[in-house]
Motif scaffolding. Structure first.
Motif, short mmCIF file in Angstrom:
data_model
loop_
_atom_site.label_atom_id
_atom_site.label_comp_id
_atom_site.label_asym_id
_atom_site.label_seq_id
_atom_site.Cartn_x
_atom_site.Cartn_y
_atom_site.Cartn_z
N ILE A 14 1.01 -1.40 0.23
CA ILE A 14 -0.11 0.58 -0.01
C ILE A 14 1.16 1.36 -0.14
CG2 ILE A 14 -1.51 0.97 1.87
CD1 ILE A 14 -2.76 -1.00 2.36
N GLU A 15 1.62 1.27 0.89
CA GLU A 15 3.04 2.66 0.97
C GLU A 15 3.48 2.60 -0.45
OE1 GLU A 15 3.80 5.66 2.02
OE2 GLU A 15 3.08 4.57 3.46
N GLU A 16 3.51 1.60 -1.28
CA GLU A 16 4.77 1.72 -2.54
C GLU A 16 3.35 2.03 -3.44
OE1 GLU A 16 7.75 1.58 -5.39
OE2 GLU A 16 7.16 1.04 -2.55
N ARG A 17 2.40 1.41 -3.35
CA ARG A 17 1.25 2.46 -4.00
C ARG A 17 1.21 4.10 -4.11
NH1 ARG A 17 -2.43 4.08 -7.39
NH2 ARG A 17 -4.58 3.48 -7.62
N ARG A 18 1.15 4.23 -2.34
CA ARG A 18 1.39 5.82 -2.73
C ARG A 18 2.07 6.70 -3.25
NH1 ARG A 18 -1.05 5.11 3.54
NH2 ARG A 18 -3.15 4.34 2.57
N ARG A 19 3.36 6.14 -3.24
CA ARG A 19 4.39 6.83 -3.54
C ARG A 19 4.43 6.74 -4.94
NH1 ARG A 19 9.46 3.69 -1.51
NH2 ARG A 19 8.04 2.09 -0.57
N ARG A 20 4.08 5.34 -5.45
CA ARG A 20 4.00 5.94 -7.14
C ARG A 20 3.04 6.14 -7.42
NH1 ARG A 20 7.10 0.05 -9.37
NH2 ARG A 20 8.71 0.08 -8.40
N GLY A 21 2.14 6.54 -7.50
CA GLY A 21 0.86 6.86 -8.07
C GLY A 21 0.57 5.99 -8.62
N GLY A 22 -0.69 6.03 -9.51
CA GLY A 22 -0.78 5.11 -10.63
C GLY A 22 -1.17 3.59 -10.34
N GLY A 23 -1.24 2.40 -11.37
CA GLY A 23 -0.59 1.05 -11.42
C GLY A 23 -2.54 0.70 -11.36
N GLY A 24 -3.23 1.24 -10.79
CA GLY A 24 -4.58 1.14 -10.98
C GLY A 24 -5.11 -0.04 -11.26
N GLY A 25 -4.50 -0.65 -12.42
CA GLY A 25 -5.23 -1.03 -14.11
C GLY A 25 -4.40 -2.90 -12.81
N ILE A 26 -3.71 -2.62 -12.04
CA ILE A 26 -2.67 -3.97 -11.55
C ILE A 26 -3.74 -4.78 -10.46
CG2 ILE A 26 -1.20 -5.11 -9.94
CD1 ILE A 26 0.50 -3.40 -11.80
N PHE A 27 -4.63 -3.43 -9.91
CA PHE A 27 -5.07 -3.75 -8.44
C PHE A 27 -6.33 -4.27 -9.01
CE2 PHE A 27 -2.04 -0.71 -6.11
CZ PHE A 27 -1.95 -1.83 -5.46
N ILE A 28 -7.16 -3.65 -9.93
CA ILE A 28 -8.48 -4.07 -10.95
C ILE A 28 -8.26 -5.80 -11.52
CG2 ILE A 28 -10.14 -3.80 -12.88
CD1 ILE A 28 -9.31 -0.45 -12.49
N ILE A 29 -6.66 -5.88 -12.02
CA ILE A 29 -6.88 -6.94 -12.48
C ILE A 29 -6.50 -8.25 -11.07
CG2 ILE A 29 -5.15 -8.55 -12.83
CD1 ILE A 29 -4.00 -6.86 -14.89
N GLY A 30 -6.22 -7.91 -10.05
CA GLY A 30 -5.90 -8.62 -8.19
C GLY A 30 -7.69 -8.96 -8.30
N ALA A 31 -7.99 -7.74 -8.31
CA ALA A 31 -9.45 -7.61 -8.09
C ALA A 31 -10.79 -9.22 -8.35
CB ALA A 31 -10.82 -6.40 -7.67
N LEU A 32 -10.30 -8.24 -9.88
CA LEU A 32 -11.45 -9.86 -10.67
C LEU A 32 -10.87 -11.36 -10.43
CD1 LEU A 32 -11.27 -7.29 -13.84
CD2 LEU A 32 -13.13 -8.16 -12.29
#
Length: 81
Positions: free
Chosen positions: A40-58
């Motif tokens: 979560i911390e890495e996600r906040r630092r980098r920003g973007g990458g929302g598609g990876i989380f959507i794929i993970g959720a699916l």
């Protein structure tokens, strides 16, 4: 055909047991090891990458659906006997 169904059920139970014996301890380790917080911390630092989380959720939804179908098929099979 009865023997084939019996062996398919046995193989399904074997693969389910093997999968759960690997995934459950891995999930427990990840939850207690701080891995989720680091991600979560890495996600906040980098920003973007929302598609990876959507794929993970699916993927998670797909796993839940597969487990629900397996439970449904097993329960229907036990009622017929």
């Amino acid at each position: 055909m009865s023997d084939l169904k019996r062996w398919a059920a046995r193989l399904g139970a074997l693969f389910t047991t093997l999968t759960l014996s690997i995934l459950v301890p891995a999930a427990a380790w990840a939850s207690t090891n701080g891995v989720a917080d680091a991600l979560i911390e890495e996600r906040r630092r980098r920003g973007g990458g929302g598609g990876i989380f959507i794929i993970g959720a699916l993927c998670c939804v797909g796993v839940v659906v597969v487990i629900a179908v397996i439970v449904l098929l097993v329960s229907r099979g036990r009622r017929r006997k």
